[in-house]
Design an enzyme around this catalytic site. Sequence first.
Site, short mmCIF file in Angstrom:
data_model
loop_
_atom_site.label_atom_id
_atom_site.label_comp_id
_atom_site.label_asym_id
_atom_site.label_seq_id
_atom_site.Cartn_x
_atom_site.Cartn_y
_atom_site.Cartn_z
N GLU A 90 0.78 -1.23 0.00
CA GLU A 90 0.00 0.00 0.00
C GLU A 90 0.81 1.29 0.00
O GLU A 90 0.40 2.28 -0.61
CB GLU A 90 -0.93 0.00 1.23
N SER A 488 -44.39 -34.18 40.29
CA SER A 488 -43.96 -34.53 41.65
C SER A 488 -42.57 -34.03 42.00
O SER A 488 -42.18 -34.09 43.17
CB SER A 488 -44.02 -36.05 41.84
#
Length: 830
Positions: A90, A488
């Site tokens: 770059e 239960s």
Amino acid sequence: MRLLVRFLGFLFAAGTVVFLVGVAATAGLIWHFSKDLPDYSQLQDYEPPVMTRIHASDGSLLGEYSKERRLYLPIQAVPKMVINAFLAAEDKNFYEHGGLDFAGLARAAILYAQNFGSNRRPQGASTITQQVAKNFLLTNEVSFARKIKEALLAMRIERTYSKDRILELYLNEIYLGLGAYGIAAASLVYFDKSVNELTVAEASYLAALPKAPAALHPVRNRDRAIERRNYVVDRLVENGWIKQADADKARKEGLNVTSRSNAAHVFAGEYFAEEVRRDIFERYGEKKLYEGGLSVRTTLDPKLQVMARKTMVAGLVNFDEATGYRGAVQKLDISGDWGVKLADVKSLSDISPWRMAVVLETSDQSARVGFQPGRELGGAVSKVRQTGIVTLEGVKWAKPASGPNRFKAPTNVASVLQPGDVIYLDPLFGKDGKEIEGQYRLRQLPEVSGAMVVMDPLTGRVLAMVGGFSFDQSQFNRATQAYRQPGSSFKPLVYSTALDNGYTPSTVVVDAPIEIDQGQGAGVWRPENYSTGKYYGPVTLRVALQRSLNTVTVRLAQDIGMPLIGEYSKRFGVYDELPNYLSYALGAGETTVMRMVTAYSMFANGGRRVKSTLIDRIQDRYGHTIFKHDQRECRGCDAPGGWKNQQEPALVDRREQVLDAMTAYQITSMMEGVVQAGTATILKEVGKPIAGKTGTTNDEKDAWFIGFSPDIAVGVYVGYDKPRHLGKGATGGHLAAPIVKDFLKLALADKQPIPFKVPAGIKLVRVDAKSGMRAGSYEGRGTLLEAFKPGTAPPDNYSVIGVADADANRPLMAPPDAGSIMRPGTGGLW
């Protein structure tokens, strides 16, 4: 001569005027474009959107959440080789220029003039600083005005910030394709590596991407991607940043991309990760979740999670297969390339080792199948075609679920499978436990579902959670979102309420038919025991809980009052509000597995309040702790001067005592009886001290078991998402308890048996197991050590009273002089 001097003077004057006009024009342009430039000082405090990462308790990555997949990496942590690769691609003169590369600008201007009118996009010639200015402060508009602003900002940025700061912003902000922003995220997405593990070839490929990540896709545009990567490698050599030998090696290296999944990274952790995501969203909001860069350390134990998933899935599948084979997932036309067609069929991604396949041909003894091919990174269907064989052994379980031959075992493969059937398979194992190569077993996705929660009862930390058979099939978390009747398994809350208010495990209640007028035209309610028509007469509370006797529980609830039971159920977090109806004492309300396991954890830890949590700690992007689950004070944990023979650190636990510690032990001891001699005896196979309770709802729609050892609590329910009858005999003891048993055998395999801790003050007295009366020194069968609080004692005798509501014509299986409910802890009459 005089004319020449005059002419030269004219030229000088004209040149001076032109120069001054040019300077004035340039100054005017600079002033014009400078007056509305963005405020570049914001870069000083810039916080880019950073993904939130969720980790298991051992540090392994569980999940990542973001809108932009980014991990912020300080420039000091970026390897020099990676920096050089991006500079080579770059801006090789980045550390020399002042924000603008004038030679590059000249080249771009010449190229623009040559291509004028050709509609080609102008060459940018942007430095890294200019790209920072554009990415952070400007738009992607292609215009001279934007380029001028970009240049002006670049020069100002260079005067304000260091080169390293500018490069750090650039490397963390740039988009590099596949949803990855910044080099740290891209390194993980493309190569499943951290940045410091990248090779020269890999770093060069990432450095090539900023110009055009889509055009350099590693699969769709592989050749172009490699060409651009090699260009960056050449620039590295040209600049003297790598040796020629390293460059030659990098050019020969293939573009080996290892795609990183977005799903949970811990196997079977999808439900857990999604629950954590929802928690963070509720705490901090969407922006903090997806952009805040949070680091979340969860309570998940990956090993226990795998065990939980394995045993839960096995339990669901075994039950479902027992109901029969319902047929293929769908039919497929297998003419032509069956692989492409099968690849388009949605298959579940989280049920490994199951694989989707299509039947290609069948005979009496076997079927040839083709497996669903995978897809490459670009989405194209793999050209690889795998096949296998399903023998009669692999389909012997597949009895028809309906029709005249229902539950009749198949005698040939062709009666089960037909060409074009899309099915699921997994490897077939022989009797020696070894996989038979090339042979597979038929599977089907279970209709039944359920959930499991595993918790540390001392802290409430959720160690494992299974929210259903497959997260890919249904993201509905049945562990936290499914409200079901616990049946239960709620009874221990009723019994602990009684024990905490003067009753003892030896309190006697009559088990006999009962009728309750519900008033206001609601009719008469006649609760029955699960084994309809079987009653035991006067029994102790311990025996009643072991046998899960409904009529005893209803009588007990009548006696202590539903408002008090409601208060305790709220304390334990099972219900927010419990209606004052006696049916709720039998678990008729709706709650979640998570709530039930949390409640049982309070029995296991001596009655201390615990709050379930999936998160241990949350840190912000700077490492500051913003949430911690454990609020206990640690005295002496800080030792600035080092070890000086001071006392060991001590944890100060100020959590609320929701249940008396002695009551907690009494109910725990009674639930140990459920495992040793009650409805959950299958848990005896674990070989360790286990307490718990089964639960089965009306019409056998849900089957539950919640249980615990001294250091781990587990809860399971099994049921259809749209509740319906599970089948005759589908109780908590037959469906849910075996799943917990299989899990605990794995989870506790390497742990020594540890008995439940007896709190100070509890007195263990030998009593007759049937009557609850003192047994003296006799230790034969039919006696047990019962836990009593100070001031209570087992009765020496009792008389029969208050049996008017029992069916006088029904024989009672107890001594004829037994009473209905004894005065708690006294031996006198109630």
